[in-house]
Design a protein around this motif. Sequence first.
Motif, PDB file in Angstrom:
ATOM      1  N   THR A 298       8.403 -49.618  11.721  1.00 64.22           N
ATOM      2  CA  THR A 298       7.063 -49.120  11.994  1.00 64.22           C
ATOM      3  C   THR A 298       6.397 -49.986  13.061  1.00 64.22           C
ATOM      4  O   THR A 298       7.055 -50.794  13.729  1.00 64.22           O
ATOM      5  CB  THR A 298       6.231 -49.079  10.695  1.00 64.22           C
ATOM      6  N   GLU A 299       5.099 -49.844  13.229  1.00 68.16           N
ATOM      7  CA  GLU A 299       4.358 -50.622  14.219  1.00 68.16           C
ATOM      8  C   GLU A 299       4.005 -52.010  13.647  1.00 68.16           C
ATOM      9  O   GLU A 299       4.238 -52.289  12.469  1.00 68.16           O
ATOM     10  CB  GLU A 299       3.071 -49.896  14.598  1.00 68.16           C
ATOM     11  N   ASP A 300       3.408 -52.860  14.489  1.00 71.37           N
ATOM     12  CA  ASP A 300       2.945 -54.176  14.044  1.00 71.37           C
ATOM     13  C   ASP A 300       1.879 -54.019  12.967  1.00 71.37           C
ATOM     14  O   ASP A 300       1.281 -52.950  12.807  1.00 71.37           O
ATOM     15  CB  ASP A 300       2.339 -54.952  15.218  1.00 71.37           C
ATOM     16  N   VAL A 301       1.624 -55.113  12.255  1.00 74.04           N
ATOM     17  CA  VAL A 301       0.586 -55.121  11.218  1.00 74.04           C
ATOM     18  C   VAL A 301      -0.732 -54.613  11.778  1.00 74.04           C
ATOM     19  O   VAL A 301      -1.356 -53.691  11.233  1.00 74.04           O
ATOM     20  CB  VAL A 301       0.369 -56.544  10.655  1.00 74.04           C
ATOM     21  N   GLU A 302      -1.180 -55.225  12.878  1.00 70.83           N
ATOM     22  CA  GLU A 302      -2.502 -54.918  13.416  1.00 70.83           C
ATOM     23  C   GLU A 302      -2.569 -53.566  14.112  1.00 70.83           C
ATOM     24  O   GLU A 302      -3.653 -53.067  14.417  1.00 70.83           O
ATOM     25  CB  GLU A 302      -2.982 -56.018  14.365  1.00 70.83           C
ATOM     26  N   ASN A 303      -1.389 -52.967  14.366  1.00 70.21           N
ATOM     27  CA  ASN A 303      -1.356 -51.647  14.998  1.00 70.21           C
ATOM     28  C   ASN A 303      -1.092 -50.562  13.951  1.00 70.21           C
ATOM     29  O   ASN A 303      -0.387 -49.590  14.205  1.00 70.21           O
ATOM     30  CB  ASN A 303      -0.294 -51.608  16.107  1.00 70.21           C
ATOM     31  N   HIS A 304      -1.660 -50.778  12.747  1.00 67.79           N
ATOM     32  CA  HIS A 304      -1.643 -49.781  11.671  1.00 67.79           C
ATOM     33  C   HIS A 304      -0.238 -49.476  11.159  1.00 67.79           C
ATOM     34  O   HIS A 304       0.063 -48.357  10.753  1.00 67.79           O
ATOM     35  CB  HIS A 304      -2.327 -48.486  12.123  1.00 67.79           C
ATOM     36  N   GLY A 305       0.636 -50.505  11.164  1.00 64.56           N
ATOM     37  CA  GLY A 305       2.030 -50.307  10.774  1.00 64.56           C
ATOM     38  C   GLY A 305       2.228 -49.779   9.363  1.00 64.56           C
ATOM     39  O   GLY A 305       3.065 -48.895   9.141  1.00 64.56           O
ATOM     40  N   ILE A 306       1.456 -50.301   8.412  1.00 64.92           N
ATOM     41  CA  ILE A 306       1.602 -49.845   7.022  1.00 64.92           C
ATOM     42  C   ILE A 306       1.176 -48.381   6.900  1.00 64.92           C
ATOM     43  O   ILE A 306       1.888 -47.554   6.311  1.00 64.92           O
ATOM     44  CB  ILE A 306       0.769 -50.727   6.064  1.00 64.92           C
TER      45      ILE A 306
ATOM     46  N   ILE B 258       3.597 -60.098   1.908  1.00 65.01           N
ATOM     47  CA  ILE B 258       2.209 -60.364   2.308  1.00 65.01           C
ATOM     48  C   ILE B 258       2.116 -60.756   3.778  1.00 65.01           C
ATOM     49  O   ILE B 258       1.674 -59.973   4.624  1.00 65.01           O
ATOM     50  CB  ILE B 258       1.584 -61.470   1.425  1.00 65.01           C
ATOM     51  N   ASP B 259       2.550 -61.972   4.097  1.00 66.79           N
ATOM     52  CA  ASP B 259       2.353 -62.522   5.439  1.00 66.79           C
ATOM     53  C   ASP B 259       3.235 -61.815   6.467  1.00 66.79           C
ATOM     54  O   ASP B 259       4.461 -61.769   6.330  1.00 66.79           O
ATOM     55  CB  ASP B 259       2.658 -64.024   5.436  1.00 66.79           C
ATOM     56  N   GLY B 260       2.600 -61.251   7.472  1.00 65.76           N
ATOM     57  CA  GLY B 260       3.325 -60.518   8.500  1.00 65.76           C
ATOM     58  C   GLY B 260       3.566 -59.061   8.140  1.00 65.76           C
ATOM     59  O   GLY B 260       4.118 -58.311   8.941  1.00 65.76           O
ATOM     60  N   THR B 261       3.124 -58.675   6.936  1.00 67.89           N
ATOM     61  CA  THR B 261       3.318 -57.294   6.484  1.00 67.89           C
ATOM     62  C   THR B 261       1.983 -56.656   6.101  1.00 67.89           C
ATOM     63  O   THR B 261       1.523 -55.726   6.749  1.00 67.89           O
ATOM     64  CB  THR B 261       4.302 -57.240   5.298  1.00 67.89           C
ATOM     65  N   LEU B 262       1.360 -57.164   5.048  1.00 69.08           N
ATOM     66  CA  LEU B 262       0.027 -56.670   4.681  1.00 69.08           C
ATOM     67  C   LEU B 262      -1.055 -57.298   5.547  1.00 69.08           C
ATOM     68  O   LEU B 262      -2.057 -56.661   5.882  1.00 69.08           O
ATOM     69  CB  LEU B 262      -0.254 -56.976   3.208  1.00 69.08           C
TER      70      LEU B 262
ATOM     71  N   GLY C 119      -0.711 -66.309  10.265  1.00 67.63           N
ATOM     72  CA  GLY C 119      -1.701 -67.237  10.793  1.00 67.63           C
ATOM     73  C   GLY C 119      -3.110 -66.890  10.390  1.00 67.63           C
ATOM     74  O   GLY C 119      -3.635 -67.394   9.390  1.00 67.63           O
ATOM     75  N   ALA C 120      -3.740 -65.996  11.125  1.00 63.22           N
ATOM     76  CA  ALA C 120      -5.147 -65.652  10.879  1.00 63.22           C
ATOM     77  C   ALA C 120      -5.333 -64.873   9.578  1.00 63.22           C
ATOM     78  O   ALA C 120      -6.420 -64.868   8.998  1.00 63.22           O
ATOM     79  CB  ALA C 120      -5.705 -64.851  12.050  1.00 63.22           C
ATOM     80  N   GLY C 121      -4.297 -64.203   9.129  1.00 57.50           N
ATOM     81  CA  GLY C 121      -4.376 -63.475   7.867  1.00 57.50           C
ATOM     82  C   GLY C 121      -5.309 -62.275   7.903  1.00 57.50           C
ATOM     83  O   GLY C 121      -6.008 -61.990   6.933  1.00 57.50           O
ATOM     84  N   VAL C 122      -5.307 -61.554   9.014  1.00 59.09           N
ATOM     85  CA  VAL C 122      -6.186 -60.386   9.154  1.00 59.09           C
ATOM     86  C   VAL C 122      -5.607 -59.202   8.379  1.00 59.09           C
ATOM     87  O   VAL C 122      -4.419 -58.872   8.515  1.00 59.09           O
ATOM     88  CB  VAL C 122      -6.353 -60.002  10.636  1.00 59.09           C
ATOM     89  N   LEU C 123      -6.432 -58.567   7.573  1.00 54.00           N
ATOM     90  CA  LEU C 123      -6.048 -57.376   6.819  1.00 54.00           C
ATOM     91  C   LEU C 123      -6.649 -56.158   7.511  1.00 54.00           C
ATOM     92  O   LEU C 123      -7.858 -55.925   7.447  1.00 54.00           O
ATOM     93  CB  LEU C 123      -6.561 -57.470   5.381  1.00 54.00           C
ATOM     94  N   PRO C 124      -5.830 -55.338   8.174  1.00 53.17           N
ATOM     95  CA  PRO C 124      -6.371 -54.162   8.876  1.00 53.17           C
ATOM     96  C   PRO C 124      -7.007 -53.177   7.900  1.00 53.17           C
ATOM     97  O   PRO C 124      -6.515 -52.986   6.780  1.00 53.17           O
ATOM     98  CB  PRO C 124      -5.127 -53.553   9.540  1.00 53.17           C
ATOM     99  N   GLU C 125      -8.067 -52.548   8.322  1.00 56.75           N
ATOM    100  CA  GLU C 125      -8.733 -51.567   7.480  1.00 56.75           C
ATOM    101  C   GLU C 125      -7.807 -50.387   7.191  1.00 56.75           C
ATOM    102  O   GLU C 125      -7.872 -49.780   6.112  1.00 56.75           O
ATOM    103  CB  GLU C 125     -10.015 -51.068   8.163  1.00 56.75           C
ATOM    104  N   SER C 126      -6.913 -50.078   8.132  1.00 55.24           N
ATOM    105  CA  SER C 126      -5.975 -48.969   7.923  1.00 55.24           C
ATOM    106  C   SER C 126      -5.005 -49.279   6.786  1.00 55.24           C
ATOM    107  O   SER C 126      -4.568 -48.368   6.071  1.00 55.24           O
ATOM    108  CB  SER C 126      -5.193 -48.686   9.213  1.00 55.24           C
ATOM    109  N   THR C 127      -4.665 -50.548   6.604  1.00 60.15           N
ATOM    110  CA  THR C 127      -3.792 -50.939   5.490  1.00 60.15           C
ATOM    111  C   THR C 127      -4.517 -50.745   4.169  1.00 60.15           C
ATOM    112  O   THR C 127      -3.945 -50.226   3.194  1.00 60.15           O
ATOM    113  CB  THR C 127      -3.352 -52.406   5.644  1.00 60.15           C
ATOM    114  N   ARG C 128      -5.768 -51.150   4.138  1.00 53.05           N
ATOM    115  CA  ARG C 128      -6.584 -50.966   2.934  1.00 53.05           C
ATOM    116  C   ARG C 128      -6.666 -49.471   2.564  1.00 53.05           C
ATOM    117  O   ARG C 128      -6.532 -49.090   1.401  1.00 53.05           O
ATOM    118  CB  ARG C 128      -7.985 -51.537   3.179  1.00 53.05           C
ATOM    119  N   GLU C 129      -6.876 -48.635   3.581  1.00 55.31           N
ATOM    120  CA  GLU C 129      -6.984 -47.196   3.362  1.00 55.31           C
ATOM    121  C   GLU C 129      -5.655 -46.606   2.887  1.00 55.31           C
ATOM    122  O   GLU C 129      -5.622 -45.748   1.988  1.00 55.31           O
ATOM    123  CB  GLU C 129      -7.427 -46.515   4.660  1.00 55.31           C
ATOM    124  N   ALA C 130      -4.551 -47.060   3.467  1.00 51.87           N
ATOM    125  CA  ALA C 130      -3.237 -46.553   3.080  1.00 51.87           C
ATOM    126  C   ALA C 130      -2.928 -46.873   1.621  1.00 51.87           C
ATOM    127  O   ALA C 130      -2.379 -46.038   0.892  1.00 51.87           O
ATOM    128  CB  ALA C 130      -2.163 -47.146   3.987  1.00 51.87           C
TER     129      ALA C 130
END
Length: 264
Positions: A246-254, A10-14, A18-29
């Motif tokens: 892969t890339e960072d979480v916020e850079n659409h890594g998943i 979860i943390d640092g991956t999905l 800290g802020a716990g931001v879930l990128p929309e690209s992760t949701r889509e993937a």
Amino acid sequence: MEQKLLFFDIDGTLITEGAGVLPESTREAIRLAQDSGHLLFVNTGRTRTSLPQKITELGFDGYVCGCGTQIFLKEEELLHARLTNNLCCQVVKTVREYGIPALYEAADAVYFDYQIPDKENQAKKIEDIFGIRGKDIEEIFQDEQKVYDKLLLILKSTGKSKELKGYLSQYFECIDRGNFMYEVIQKGYSKATGIHFLCEYMGKTLEDCYSFGDSENDRAMLEAVPNSIAMGNAQESIKNTCAYVTEDVENHGIYKAMKHFGLI
């Protein structure tokens, strides 16, 4: 592509640390992978009660919680490795003797020992991270049916901390999470044992599995499968362990990793 099993920290991956931001690209993937017939599992050190709502709302096919000590397929509990109430009480008494603040994680609650002075306000910080209120560990002493599954505590480099770590190591594995934080899990269980259990249950092989992580408590599951993915924000030691970075979480890594492996 044949059905695969995907396992996510979860943390640092999905979500971001800290802020716990879930990128929309992760949701889509996640949606696209499930539409392709793959089964997706959260594989976390958190116990079930500590799973963020933003994660449970994503509709995962199951959860490996508490570093492999509790496993769900949808809402069906397949495994729950439980400590005895007697051992739980013994450990609390010993940790109390050393005066070290600890978080005791159960499947349905988290507990703090309010008899120990929390000079650095660690309990409040941990409550903020998990987004839940802690209960008093005295409930474990008062009810023989209540137990916890694992611990989280701060062990600084002192003689007392070394002694306590030695005591805990009789029953648990102590994973160094950095910044003196240790995740203390039951011996014989890990994120990797959770993968092995589900592989056997689902009739899959390790070659059918993909694991995504970023930190030391992900090492076991990343080393367990040939298709291991480190996030771009992962520790260097973890990147060196994995088949793909892969890339960072916020850079659409998943999303990018799933694309790379043809999962979506």
